[in-house]
Design a protein around this motif. Structure first.
Motif, PDB file in Angstrom:
ATOM      1  N   GLN A 138       0.830  -1.211   0.000  1.00 52.21           N
ATOM      2  CA  GLN A 138       0.000   0.000   0.000  1.00 52.21           C
ATOM      3  C   GLN A 138       0.862   1.257   0.000  1.00 52.21           C
ATOM      4  O   GLN A 138       1.806   1.391   0.774  1.00 52.21           O
ATOM      5  CB  GLN A 138      -0.891  -0.003   1.234  1.00 52.21           C
ATOM      6  CG  GLN A 138      -1.924   1.106   1.242  1.00 52.21           C
ATOM      7  CD  GLN A 138      -2.842   0.997   2.441  1.00 52.21           C
ATOM      8  OE1 GLN A 138      -2.424   0.600   3.514  1.00 52.21           O
ATOM      9  NE2 GLN A 138      -4.105   1.338   2.248  1.00 52.21           N
ATOM     10  N   LEU A 139       0.541   2.196  -0.889  1.00 50.60           N
ATOM     11  CA  LEU A 139       1.211   3.492  -0.947  1.00 50.60           C
ATOM     12  C   LEU A 139       0.176   4.582  -0.699  1.00 50.60           C
ATOM     13  O   LEU A 139      -0.861   4.625  -1.351  1.00 50.60           O
ATOM     14  CB  LEU A 139       1.876   3.711  -2.306  1.00 50.60           C
ATOM     15  CG  LEU A 139       3.004   2.744  -2.677  1.00 50.60           C
ATOM     16  CD1 LEU A 139       3.532   3.065  -4.062  1.00 50.60           C
ATOM     17  CD2 LEU A 139       4.122   2.819  -1.660  1.00 50.60           C
ATOM     18  N   SER A 140       0.436   5.451   0.274  1.00 52.99           N
ATOM     19  CA  SER A 140      -0.486   6.538   0.589  1.00 52.99           C
ATOM     20  C   SER A 140       0.323   7.700   1.151  1.00 52.99           C
ATOM     21  O   SER A 140       0.894   7.589   2.233  1.00 52.99           O
ATOM     22  CB  SER A 140      -1.520   6.082   1.624  1.00 52.99           C
ATOM     23  OG  SER A 140      -0.886   5.529   2.758  1.00 52.99           O
ATOM     24  N   PRO A 141       0.442   8.790   0.397  1.00 56.11           N
ATOM     25  CA  PRO A 141       1.273   9.922   0.837  1.00 56.11           C
ATOM     26  C   PRO A 141       0.870  10.441   2.209  1.00 56.11           C
ATOM     27  O   PRO A 141      -0.303  10.529   2.541  1.00 56.11           O
ATOM     28  CB  PRO A 141       1.031  10.970  -0.255  1.00 56.11           C
ATOM     29  CG  PRO A 141       0.599  10.190  -1.452  1.00 56.11           C
ATOM     30  CD  PRO A 141      -0.176   9.017  -0.920  1.00 56.11           C
ATOM     31  N   ALA A 142       1.872  10.780   3.017  1.00 53.94           N
ATOM     32  CA  ALA A 142       1.653  11.322   4.353  1.00 53.94           C
ATOM     33  C   ALA A 142       1.129  12.750   4.262  1.00 53.94           C
ATOM     34  O   ALA A 142       1.194  13.389   3.201  1.00 53.94           O
ATOM     35  CB  ALA A 142       2.967  11.284   5.139  1.00 53.94           C
ATOM     36  N   LEU A 156      11.586   8.087   2.988  1.00 55.91           N
ATOM     37  CA  LEU A 156      10.895   6.951   2.364  1.00 55.91           C
ATOM     38  C   LEU A 156      10.085   6.178   3.393  1.00 55.91           C
ATOM     39  O   LEU A 156       8.988   5.684   3.101  1.00 55.91           O
ATOM     40  CB  LEU A 156      11.912   6.015   1.706  1.00 55.91           C
ATOM     41  CG  LEU A 156      12.595   6.533   0.437  1.00 55.91           C
ATOM     42  CD1 LEU A 156      13.661   5.554  -0.033  1.00 55.91           C
ATOM     43  CD2 LEU A 156      11.569   6.752  -0.673  1.00 55.91           C
ATOM     44  N   THR A 157      10.613   6.066   4.620  1.00 56.10           N
ATOM     45  CA  THR A 157       9.913   5.331   5.667  1.00 56.10           C
ATOM     46  C   THR A 157       8.640   6.043   6.099  1.00 56.10           C
ATOM     47  O   THR A 157       7.637   5.403   6.408  1.00 56.10           O
ATOM     48  CB  THR A 157      10.842   5.156   6.890  1.00 56.10           C
ATOM     49  OG1 THR A 157      12.068   4.559   6.476  1.00 56.10           O
ATOM     50  CG2 THR A 157      10.194   4.275   7.945  1.00 56.10           C
ATOM     51  N   LEU A 158       8.662   7.378   6.098  1.00 57.00           N
ATOM     52  CA  LEU A 158       7.563   8.151   6.664  1.00 57.00           C
ATOM     53  C   LEU A 158       6.511   8.596   5.655  1.00 57.00           C
ATOM     54  O   LEU A 158       5.329   8.654   5.974  1.00 57.00           O
ATOM     55  CB  LEU A 158       8.110   9.407   7.351  1.00 57.00           C
ATOM     56  CG  LEU A 158       9.047   9.231   8.540  1.00 57.00           C
ATOM     57  CD1 LEU A 158       9.568  10.592   8.981  1.00 57.00           C
ATOM     58  CD2 LEU A 158       8.332   8.534   9.673  1.00 57.00           C
ATOM     59  N   LEU A 159       6.935   8.919   4.431  1.00 55.21           N
ATOM     60  CA  LEU A 159       6.101   9.752   3.579  1.00 55.21           C
ATOM     61  C   LEU A 159       5.197   9.020   2.600  1.00 55.21           C
ATOM     62  O   LEU A 159       4.201   9.579   2.150  1.00 55.21           O
ATOM     63  CB  LEU A 159       6.983  10.732   2.788  1.00 55.21           C
ATOM     64  CG  LEU A 159       7.796  11.721   3.622  1.00 55.21           C
ATOM     65  CD1 LEU A 159       8.599  12.645   2.714  1.00 55.21           C
ATOM     66  CD2 LEU A 159       6.894  12.535   4.536  1.00 55.21           C
ATOM     67  N   LEU A 160       5.522   7.788   2.237  1.00 56.62           N
ATOM     68  CA  LEU A 160       4.820   7.184   1.102  1.00 56.62           C
ATOM     69  C   LEU A 160       3.997   5.952   1.453  1.00 56.62           C
ATOM     70  O   LEU A 160       3.622   5.191   0.581  1.00 56.62           O
ATOM     71  CB  LEU A 160       5.841   6.836   0.008  1.00 56.62           C
ATOM     72  CG  LEU A 160       6.576   8.047  -0.579  1.00 56.62           C
ATOM     73  CD1 LEU A 160       7.597   7.604  -1.602  1.00 56.62           C
ATOM     74  CD2 LEU A 160       5.585   9.014  -1.215  1.00 56.62           C
ATOM     75  N   GLY A 161       3.717   5.736   2.723  1.00 59.12           N
ATOM     76  CA  GLY A 161       2.797   4.672   3.102  1.00 59.12           C
ATOM     77  C   GLY A 161       3.472   3.410   3.589  1.00 59.12           C
ATOM     78  O   GLY A 161       4.690   3.235   3.505  1.00 59.12           O
ATOM     79  N   SER A 162       2.642   2.491   4.112  1.00 62.68           N
ATOM     80  CA  SER A 162       3.144   1.294   4.778  1.00 62.68           C
ATOM     81  C   SER A 162       3.942   0.388   3.857  1.00 62.68           C
ATOM     82  O   SER A 162       4.858  -0.306   4.299  1.00 62.68           O
ATOM     83  CB  SER A 162       1.971   0.518   5.384  1.00 62.68           C
ATOM     84  OG  SER A 162       1.043   0.123   4.374  1.00 62.68           O
ATOM     85  N   GLY A 163       3.600   0.378   2.558  1.00 58.17           N
ATOM     86  CA  GLY A 163       4.318  -0.491   1.633  1.00 58.17           C
ATOM     87  C   GLY A 163       5.802  -0.205   1.585  1.00 58.17           C
ATOM     88  O   GLY A 163       6.632  -1.117   1.517  1.00 58.17           O
ATOM     89  N   LEU A 164       6.175   1.090   1.641  1.00 56.94           N
ATOM     90  CA  LEU A 164       7.601   1.433   1.651  1.00 56.94           C
ATOM     91  C   LEU A 164       8.173   1.464   3.061  1.00 56.94           C
ATOM     92  O   LEU A 164       9.354   1.219   3.247  1.00 56.94           O
ATOM     93  CB  LEU A 164       7.821   2.785   0.969  1.00 56.94           C
ATOM     94  CG  LEU A 164       7.943   2.743  -0.552  1.00 56.94           C
ATOM     95  CD1 LEU A 164       8.199   4.142  -1.105  1.00 56.94           C
ATOM     96  CD2 LEU A 164       9.056   1.825  -0.993  1.00 56.94           C
ATOM     97  N   SER A 165       7.341   1.737   4.060  1.00 58.14           N
ATOM     98  CA  SER A 165       7.839   1.808   5.432  1.00 58.14           C
ATOM     99  C   SER A 165       8.473   0.489   5.853  1.00 58.14           C
ATOM    100  O   SER A 165       9.621   0.435   6.308  1.00 58.14           O
ATOM    101  CB  SER A 165       6.709   2.167   6.399  1.00 58.14           C
ATOM    102  OG  SER A 165       6.239   3.473   6.171  1.00 58.14           O
ATOM    103  N   LEU A 207      -0.829  13.007  13.733  1.00 63.22           N
ATOM    104  CA  LEU A 207      -0.408  12.601  12.389  1.00 63.22           C
ATOM    105  C   LEU A 207      -0.151  11.098  12.315  1.00 63.22           C
ATOM    106  O   LEU A 207       0.525  10.622  11.403  1.00 63.22           O
ATOM    107  CB  LEU A 207       0.846  13.371  11.976  1.00 63.22           C
ATOM    108  CG  LEU A 207       0.691  14.892  11.912  1.00 63.22           C
ATOM    109  CD1 LEU A 207       2.003  15.564  11.548  1.00 63.22           C
ATOM    110  CD2 LEU A 207      -0.396  15.284  10.919  1.00 63.22           C
ATOM    111  N   GLY A 208      -0.675  10.351  13.257  1.00 65.62           N
ATOM    112  CA  GLY A 208      -0.552   8.902  13.232  1.00 65.62           C
ATOM    113  C   GLY A 208       0.880   8.417  13.379  1.00 65.62           C
ATOM    114  O   GLY A 208       1.749   9.103  13.917  1.00 65.62           O
ATOM    115  N   GLY A 209       1.115   7.198  12.842  1.00 66.27           N
ATOM    116  CA  GLY A 209       2.447   6.615  12.918  1.00 66.27           C
ATOM    117  C   GLY A 209       3.520   7.435  12.231  1.00 66.27           C
ATOM    118  O   GLY A 209       4.625   7.595  12.777  1.00 66.27           O
ATOM    119  N   PRO A 210       3.261   7.991  11.030  1.00 66.32           N
ATOM    120  CA  PRO A 210       4.283   8.819  10.389  1.00 66.32           C
ATOM    121  C   PRO A 210       4.712  10.021  11.225  1.00 66.32           C
ATOM    122  O   PRO A 210       5.893  10.370  11.270  1.00 66.32           O
ATOM    123  CB  PRO A 210       3.610   9.254   9.080  1.00 66.32           C
ATOM    124  CG  PRO A 210       2.656   8.146   8.775  1.00 66.32           C
ATOM    125  CD  PRO A 210       2.140   7.704  10.105  1.00 66.32           C
ATOM    126  N   GLY A 211       3.758  10.662  11.922  1.00 63.13           N
ATOM    127  CA  GLY A 211       4.115  11.780  12.789  1.00 63.13           C
ATOM    128  C   GLY A 211       4.955  11.316  13.963  1.00 63.13           C
ATOM    129  O   GLY A 211       5.927  11.973  14.358  1.00 63.13           O
TER     130      GLY A 211
END
Length: 317
Positions: A10-14, A64-73, A184-188
């Motif tokens: 899954q890719l979803s911008p932060a 990359l870990t924070l900004l583009l969703g769980s698939g890249l994290s 901001l959830g996990g990315p924040g």
């Protein structure tokens, strides 16, 4: 409970706030790099310039870990763990065949554990690491190499696996699974973690270079100074005070205390890896980052801070 396998790709911008945060980090490093080239006292010091520039790939990895969703994290964290394993295994008294055997098994363990975290199966991920380290590692090494120097070899492998797989697993865990109430959830939550860890290391280095007079742990890491630690504590305390309400939804005073705790814990992680390197008789764990050694050199404090930071986030939820 149904498992959502789409989390693996899954890719979803932060939120835009986090893009601004990462952009600010890159701008700060760009300014610092320019200063090292323009300042008369720093211009001849090539190692200082390389040390500052080595933060660029770390910030890009965090981005990359924070900004583009769980698939890249989970994937970035998993691949980084493989780089850590590669460097860590090289520090052990293993034959090439043993390195290939344990490297292959540890790589499978790491990717499986990070994948389970991405799927929301934290107990299974940590359980898998525990079973391998506690029940399988010793017999595998015994069958592969026999009894000679068994305890040092198994102990060293346990250290590598704990640091490069189990502890590093918490980095992806804190980015992917945040308690309710984080703005901001996990990315924040991950953004606060990366900013404080990166600035703690960087400010200790800069403070030590500029004002360092009193060695902090001369027998372990002669470059560490009390002045560098004090400077990092000051800067990170201010950052924690300002960022906690925005990224974590916590009071500013809690962010200040959390930041100071992270500086102290990061120092412990740094010194632990320094002890490890001294025992192995090497200065750096690798050569991937000019002027700063390898990935393990750069991630030493991050590895040790991550599980404590995750635990504090659960307690403060």
């Amino acid at each position: 409970m149904k498992t959502d396998f789409s989390a693996l790709w899954q890719l979803s911008p932060a939120p835009a706030d986090l893009w601004v945060l990462v952009g600010g980090g890159l701008a700060a490093i760009s300014i610092a790099t320019a200063v090292t080239y323009l300042h008369p006292a720093l211009r001849p010091q090539r190692r200082v310039q390389q040390a500052v520039q080595s933060w660029v790939p770390v910030i890009l990895m965090a981005a990359l870990t924070l900004l583009l969703g769980s698939g890249l994290s989970w994937l970035v964290c998993g691949l980084t763990s493989l780089l850590l394993l590669r460097e860590g295994l090289r520090l052990l008294p293993l034959t090439p065949a043993e390195q290939r055997l344990h490297g292959g098994l540890a790589a499978l363990l790491s990717l499986a554990a990070h994948g389970l975290v991405a799927l929301g199966q934290m107990p299974w991920a940590l359980g898998l690491c525990l079973v391998y380290c506690g029940l399988l590692l010793g017999p595998v090494q015994m069958l592969a190499s026999g009894p000679e120097r068994f305890i040092p070899r198994v102990g060293g492998l346990m250290l590598v696996l704990n640091a490069c797989v189990t502890l590093f697993l918490f980095v992806s865990l804190l980015v992917l699974q945040a308690p309710a109430g984080r703005p901001l959830g996990g990315p924040g939550q991950g953004g606060f973690f990366f900013v404080l860890v990166i600035f703690s290391d960087a400010m200790q280095y800069i403070g030590g270079k500029c004002w360092g007079r009193h060695a902090l742990a001369p027998s372990i890491s002669p470059a560490k100074t009390w002045e560098g630690l004090a400077f990092a504590s000051l800067i990170c305390g201010l950052l924690g005070f300002g960022l906690a309400p925005w990224l974590l939804g916590l009071p500013a005073w809690a962010g200040l205390l959390l930041a100071l705790a992270m500086v102290g814990l990061g120092l412990v992680g740094d010194l632990l890896v320094s002890c490890w390197k001294r025992d192995a008789g090497v200065k750096d764990t690798g050569t991937l980052l000019p002027g700063q050694g390898g990935v393990l050199d750069r991630c030493d404090s991050l590895i040790f801070v991550a599980p404590w930071f995750w635990l504090l986030m659960q307690v403060s939820a």
